[in-house]
Design a protein around this motif. Structure first.
Motif, PDB file in Angstrom:
ATOM      1  N   UNK A 135       3.350  -0.339   3.089  1.00  0.00           N
ATOM      2  CA  UNK A 135       1.918  -0.396   2.802  1.00  0.00           C
ATOM      3  C   UNK A 135       1.592  -0.077   1.346  1.00  0.00           C
ATOM      4  N   UNK A 136       0.586  -0.784   0.847  1.00  0.00           N
ATOM      5  CA  UNK A 136      -0.020  -0.473  -0.448  1.00  0.00           C
ATOM      6  C   UNK A 136      -1.520  -0.578  -0.272  1.00  0.00           C
ATOM      7  N   UNK A 137      -2.205   0.557  -0.340  1.00  0.00           N
ATOM      8  CA  UNK A 137      -3.644   0.592  -0.084  1.00  0.00           C
ATOM      9  C   UNK A 137      -4.391   1.116  -1.311  1.00  0.00           C
ATOM     10  N   UNK A 138      -5.199   0.280  -1.904  1.00  0.00           N
ATOM     11  CA  UNK A 138      -5.999   0.677  -3.077  1.00  0.00           C
ATOM     12  C   UNK A 138      -5.137   1.229  -4.207  1.00  0.00           C
ATOM     13  N   UNK A 139      -4.008   0.603  -4.467  1.00  0.00           N
ATOM     14  CA  UNK A 139      -3.106   1.086  -5.517  1.00  0.00           C
ATOM     15  C   UNK A 139      -2.918   0.067  -6.636  1.00  0.00           C
ATOM     16  N   UNK A 140      -2.658  -1.175  -6.294  1.00  0.00           N
ATOM     17  CA  UNK A 140      -2.201  -2.150  -7.285  1.00  0.00           C
ATOM     18  C   UNK A 140      -3.152  -2.288  -8.472  1.00  0.00           C
ATOM     19  N   UNK A 141      -4.459  -2.262  -8.226  1.00  0.00           N
ATOM     20  CA  UNK A 141      -5.386  -2.435  -9.340  1.00  0.00           C
ATOM     21  C   UNK A 141      -5.519  -1.168 -10.194  1.00  0.00           C
ATOM     22  N   UNK A 142      -4.782  -0.112  -9.838  1.00  0.00           N
ATOM     23  CA  UNK A 142      -4.704   1.079 -10.685  1.00  0.00           C
ATOM     24  C   UNK A 142      -3.443   1.094 -11.542  1.00  0.00           C
ATOM     25  N   UNK A 143      -2.605   0.101 -11.414  1.00  0.00           N
ATOM     26  CA  UNK A 143      -1.362   0.035 -12.182  1.00  0.00           C
ATOM     27  C   UNK A 143      -1.601  -0.822 -13.417  1.00  0.00           C
ATOM     28  N   UNK A 144      -2.053  -0.204 -14.477  1.00  0.00           N
ATOM     29  CA  UNK A 144      -2.495  -0.972 -15.637  1.00  0.00           C
ATOM     30  C   UNK A 144      -1.339  -1.439 -16.515  1.00  0.00           C
ATOM     31  N   UNK A 145      -0.207  -0.742 -16.468  1.00  0.00           N
ATOM     32  CA  UNK A 145       0.939  -1.132 -17.295  1.00  0.00           C
ATOM     33  C   UNK A 145       1.788  -2.163 -16.556  1.00  0.00           C
ATOM     34  N   UNK A 146       2.222  -3.195 -17.261  1.00  0.00           N
ATOM     35  CA  UNK A 146       3.002  -4.260 -16.636  1.00  0.00           C
ATOM     36  C   UNK A 146       4.302  -3.745 -16.031  1.00  0.00           C
ATOM     37  N   UNK A 147       4.998  -2.851 -16.753  1.00  0.00           N
ATOM     38  CA  UNK A 147       6.272  -2.344 -16.242  1.00  0.00           C
ATOM     39  C   UNK A 147       6.074  -1.472 -15.007  1.00  0.00           C
ATOM     40  N   UNK A 148       4.973  -0.730 -14.964  1.00  0.00           N
ATOM     41  CA  UNK A 148       4.660   0.097 -13.798  1.00  0.00           C
ATOM     42  C   UNK A 148       4.352  -0.788 -12.596  1.00  0.00           C
ATOM     43  N   UNK A 165       1.896  -4.992   3.924  1.00  0.00           N
ATOM     44  CA  UNK A 165       0.447  -5.176   3.882  1.00  0.00           C
ATOM     45  C   UNK A 165      -0.068  -4.568   2.589  1.00  0.00           C
ATOM     46  N   UNK A 166      -0.796  -5.378   1.834  1.00  0.00           N
ATOM     47  CA  UNK A 166      -1.411  -4.932   0.589  1.00  0.00           C
ATOM     48  C   UNK A 166      -2.920  -4.991   0.747  1.00  0.00           C
ATOM     49  N   UNK A 167      -3.566  -3.881   0.406  1.00  0.00           N
ATOM     50  CA  UNK A 167      -5.034  -3.830   0.402  1.00  0.00           C
ATOM     51  C   UNK A 167      -5.439  -3.671  -1.058  1.00  0.00           C
ATOM     52  N   UNK A 168      -5.895  -4.780  -1.646  1.00  0.00           N
ATOM     53  CA  UNK A 168      -6.193  -4.772  -3.078  1.00  0.00           C
ATOM     54  C   UNK A 168      -7.016  -5.994  -3.442  1.00  0.00           C
ATOM     55  N   UNK A 201      -4.987 -13.266   5.368  1.00  0.00           N
ATOM     56  CA  UNK A 201      -5.836 -12.399   4.557  1.00  0.00           C
ATOM     57  C   UNK A 201      -7.031 -11.989   5.407  1.00  0.00           C
ATOM     58  N   UNK A 202      -7.251 -10.692   5.492  1.00  0.00           N
ATOM     59  CA  UNK A 202      -8.369 -10.157   6.261  1.00  0.00           C
ATOM     60  C   UNK A 202      -9.418  -9.675   5.264  1.00  0.00           C
ATOM     61  N   UNK A 203     -10.542 -10.333   5.217  1.00  0.00           N
ATOM     62  CA  UNK A 203     -11.560 -10.004   4.229  1.00  0.00           C
ATOM     63  C   UNK A 203     -12.253  -8.685   4.561  1.00  0.00           C
ATOM     64  N   UNK A 204     -12.649  -8.021   3.507  1.00  0.00           N
ATOM     65  CA  UNK A 204     -13.293  -6.720   3.666  1.00  0.00           C
ATOM     66  C   UNK A 204     -14.612  -6.841   4.422  1.00  0.00           C
ATOM     67  N   UNK A 220      -9.213  -6.741  -0.259  1.00  0.00           N
ATOM     68  CA  UNK A 220      -9.018  -7.352   1.051  1.00  0.00           C
ATOM     69  C   UNK A 220      -7.605  -7.029   1.523  1.00  0.00           C
ATOM     70  N   UNK A 221      -7.348  -7.212   2.818  1.00  0.00           N
ATOM     71  CA  UNK A 221      -5.996  -7.046   3.350  1.00  0.00           C
ATOM     72  C   UNK A 221      -5.219  -8.352   3.179  1.00  0.00           C
ATOM     73  N   UNK A 222      -4.000  -8.226   2.676  1.00  0.00           N
ATOM     74  CA  UNK A 222      -3.106  -9.369   2.525  1.00  0.00           C
ATOM     75  C   UNK A 222      -1.808  -9.032   3.261  1.00  0.00           C
ATOM     76  N   UNK A 223      -1.479  -9.834   4.254  1.00  0.00           N
ATOM     77  CA  UNK A 223      -0.347  -9.548   5.127  1.00  0.00           C
ATOM     78  C   UNK A 223       0.805 -10.523   4.847  1.00  0.00           C
ATOM     79  N   UNK A 224       2.009  -9.957   4.693  1.00  0.00           N
ATOM     80  CA  UNK A 224       3.199 -10.748   4.440  1.00  0.00           C
ATOM     81  C   UNK A 224       4.303 -10.335   5.426  1.00  0.00           C
ATOM     82  N   UNK A 225       5.137 -11.280   5.818  1.00  0.00           N
ATOM     83  CA  UNK A 225       6.257 -10.987   6.714  1.00  0.00           C
ATOM     84  C   UNK A 225       7.505 -11.676   6.194  1.00  0.00           C
TER      85      UNK A 225
END
Length: 230
Positions: A135-148, A165-168, A201-204, A220-225
């Motif tokens: 899971x990744x919830x409300x994280x990806x858009x806080x990673x401002x550095x490309x390497x991070x 599942x990514x929520x971003x 994708x499950x919209x907010x 939104x929720x993005x689901x991958x398998x």
């Protein structure tokens, strides 16, 4: 998703507030993503509006339902934060990971009585720490550095044996807050995790509104398998 007019209004507001802040001698302080969250938790602040109230309830509803419907036995989350969202979860087995030493210690104490929950600092995570659902919830858009961002995405997908599942947000854009950078993260998945397929994708339920940012979200929720998972 935010339309161009909404983005324009938010950026315009940023210009006003940014100039006012500098005029008052208080320019926004931001060094890097990791330090931002360590300093935030050390100062006594929480994980943010997305982990509380109706947004948290919506996220828990979607995730708990997914775990039951897909018979998920184990979950690993990268960005557990203060555990407010976790308190609403119903997972058989859980590993929560975070970059902040301060919040890892606090969240570990909070759930110390629950043997099904393990809380780890990012530096303690190895390739042995895997789960059926990552899971990744409300994280990806806080990673401002490309390497991070790249390191985080690699770890997120490597840790999943069945689902991610990514929520971003999933668009490229700057933002008023220096600790926010919106990314079209699905582009990274297409290029680097070809063994995973997009499922849905499950919209907010509460799409973002600048008039009520604490109770709405651009995520939104993005689901991958994995391709071999039915």
């Amino acid at each position: 998703m935010l339309d161009n007019e909404m983005l324009r209004r938010v950026r315009g507001s940023n210009g006003v507030f940014g100039r006012l802040s500098k005029a008052l001698g208080r320019p926004p302080r931001f060094d890097n993503s990791a330090d931002y969250w360590e300093n935030r938790y050390r100062s006594g602040k929480n994980s943010g509006a997305g982990s509380y109230n109706r947004l948290a309830a919506f996220k828990a509803e979607v995730l708990n339902d997914f775990v039951v419907r897909n018979d998920v036995a184990s979950v690993i989350e990268f960005g557990v934060g203060d555990g407010a969202q976790l308190s609403l979860a119903q997972y058989p087995s859980y590993i929560g990971v975070d970059i902040s030493e301060t919040v890892v210690e606090a969240t570990r104490r909070r759930f110390a009585a629950d043997d099904s929950i393990t809380i780890l600092h990012t530096s303690r995570v190895s390739k042995l720490h895997r789960a059926e659902l990552s899971l990744s919830l409300d994280v990806i858009y806080h990673l401002v550095e490309d390497e991070t961002f790249d390191a985080y995405m690699t770890q997120l997908f490597d840790a999943a044996t069945r689902h991610v599942i990514v929520y971003a947000s999933d668009f490229d854009s700057d933002w008023p807050d220096p600790h926010v950078r919106h990314r079209k993260f699905t582009r990274w998945i297409e290029a680097n995790s070809t063994d995973f397929e997009w499922v849905e994708t499950i919209e907010n339920r509460y799409p973002y509104s600048p008039k009520d940012p604490s109770n709405t979200s651009f995520a939104n929720f993005h689901v991958f398998s994995r391709a071999s998972v039915g």
